[in-house]
Design a protein around this motif. Structure first.
Motif, mmCIF file in Angstrom:
data_model
loop_
_atom_site.group_PDB
_atom_site.id
_atom_site.type_symbol
_atom_site.label_atom_id
_atom_site.label_comp_id
_atom_site.label_asym_id
_atom_site.label_seq_id
_atom_site.Cartn_x
_atom_site.Cartn_y
_atom_site.Cartn_z
ATOM 1 N N LEU A 1 -36.711 -33.277 -17.078
ATOM 2 C CA LEU A 1 -35.715 -32.137 -16.990
ATOM 3 C C LEU A 1 -35.158 -31.679 -15.971
ATOM 4 O O LEU A 1 -35.765 -31.481 -14.790
ATOM 5 N N ALA A 2 -33.740 -31.971 -15.713
ATOM 6 C CA ALA A 2 -32.883 -31.471 -14.646
ATOM 7 C C ALA A 2 -32.640 -29.990 -14.513
ATOM 8 O O ALA A 2 -32.088 -29.644 -15.651
ATOM 9 N N ILE A 3 -32.804 -28.947 -13.698
ATOM 10 C CA ILE A 3 -32.504 -27.758 -13.694
ATOM 11 C C ILE A 3 -31.451 -27.524 -12.637
ATOM 12 O O ILE A 3 -31.886 -27.825 -11.449
ATOM 13 N N SER A 4 -30.292 -27.261 -12.563
ATOM 14 C CA SER A 4 -29.506 -26.810 -11.716
ATOM 15 C C SER A 4 -28.941 -25.414 -11.753
ATOM 16 O O SER A 4 -28.085 -24.765 -12.578
ATOM 17 N N TYR A 5 -29.266 -24.599 -10.752
ATOM 18 C CA TYR A 5 -28.822 -23.334 -10.373
ATOM 19 C C TYR A 5 -27.834 -23.280 -9.270
ATOM 20 O O TYR A 5 -27.713 -24.194 -8.366
#
Length: 399
Positions: free
Chosen positions: A223-227
């Protein structure tokens, strides 16, 4: 469901335990202050009644956590969304993600899983170093968290790791829950998101069969999380200088609490989650005869690739990459206004750092690295398909 007693020290609370836990945290003075801050116009008696109406952990999440997160998205971001096309809402997964924010990485995932139609959220792996307050420990266990035991001696650590692995397998197979766990212990302070093989080794301690079979039983989804913006970026930069300059410096519980609060309250810009395909089919292609360390390294590298190529990049990432390399290679991805706005942003974040002998040049590099690494890793991962290939030789950061 009967939960094996061996999991009692680490598991979330079960529904029948909730009423007593509600009473306990509602009586806690610190928790009362938290409630007063979050619900300034709501009597405690009304909140207690609403809490006791929640018969399950999921009820609690929907009644309290989801509205809070929805308000946070509206007030402190430009939107939070997920691309879940690669997963099936009827199945259960172990989400292995990069780790930016102590609290919100898993919290937003819970919200987004509800949004896309999952019947349940996630059970969340959380380090016991973050649970120094009794009411915090109770609250996270209501919120479907299980405890990662740290600071143990080697024999105890091995035993604790096996128990946690067996619990994760139990949660997926018997409780029919999803699980979230970070790809490494602690956050990657420089945003260079790399999976620790030790996490995979722990996950393979539970279950039955070969290493590949045990991992397949967990249905791992990278899972890639991008803020767009990380409110804690200046705290991470401050930590780098303190570690550099102060012998034997260590984070305290107060430091962790500050990071939690800043992460929750701070502005995040756009927030995007993307699920890669479950790695079960890919695992069938792996040579099980590899030496164990190389086998785990290969699986970790695959998870890294899947996370890196599924980042969502923002203009700030490309600006940071150009700034840290002293180039304008990526200026097609941002405007002159984006460049100047990020320069102003960096100056403002550095000014928040109040430490002795503040090294502005070093801190600026630390901040730039946090925003540049996602772009650097995305470009490297995408190059395998020919994208950005001609730029690879320019990706060395200047010191």
């Amino acid at each position: 469901m009967k939960i094996p007693s061996e999991f009692d020290p680490i598991r979330p609370f079960e529904p029948e335990e909730l009423p007593a836990v509600y009473d306990r945290i509602l009586a806690d003075k610190q928790f009362q202050k938290v409630l007063a801050y979050l619900y300034p116009d709501v009597p405690t008696e009304a909140l207690a009644k609403k809490m006791h109406a929640c018969k399950t952990n999921l009820d609690f999440q929907k009644a309290f956590c989801y509205p809070f997160l929805q308000r946070l998205v509206i007030e402190q971001s430009l939107g939070c969304s997920i691309d879940a096309v690669n997963i099936n809402t009827q199945k259960r997964y172990t989400f292995v993600s990069n780790h930016r924010d102590i609290v919100l990485d898993s919290a937003f995932l819970d919200k987004l899983l509800i949004d896309v139609g999952f019947a349940t959220t996630c059970e969340i792996a959380i380090g016991d170093n973050l649970l120094s307050q009794d009411w915090v420990r109770d609250l996270v266990r209501i919120n479907k968290s299980f405890t990662v035991e740290r600071a143990l001696h080697s024999v105890e650590m091995l035993r604790a790791s096996k128990r946690m692995s067996e619990y994760i397998h139990f949660a997926i197979a018997e409780k029919n829950e999803n699980v979230w766990i970070a790809q490494r212990q602690g956050r990657a302070k420089n945003s260079n998101d790399l999976t620790q093989a030790a996490i995979l080794k722990m996950m393979a301690m539970g279950g039955e069969g070969s290493i590949i079979e045990r991992l397949k039983q967990l249905h791992i989804v990278p899972l890639a999380i991008s803020y767009e913006y990380d409110p804690c970026d200046y705290l991470k930069a401050r930590e780098y200088q303190l570690r550099r300059d102060v012998p034997y410096w260590k984070k305290t519980a107060e430091d962790d609490l500050e990071s939690m609060l800043v992460g929750i309250k701070g502005y995040k810009g756009h927030i995007f989650y993307k699920c890669a395909p479950c790695i079960d089919e890919w695992l069938d292609t792996v040579d099980e005869n590899l030496p164990k360390n190389k086998l785990f390294d290969a699986i970790a590298a695959h998870i890294d690739h899947e996370i890196h190529c599924n980042y969502k990049l923002y203009p700030v990432n490309y600006v940071a990459l150009d700034m840290i390399q002293d180039t304008r290679v990526y200026e097609e991805y941002y405007t002159p206004e984006d460049y100047q706005d990020f320069e102003t942003y960096l100056e403002g974040q550095i000014e928040k750092i109040n430490i002795e002998n503040r090294d502005d040049k070093f801190l600026r590099t630390c901040l730039l690295t946090q925003y540049a690494y996602p772009a650097k890793n995305y470009i490297a991962a995408s190059s395998e398909n020919g994208r950005f290939k001609s730029l690879l030789n320019r990706l060395t950061f200047k010191k």
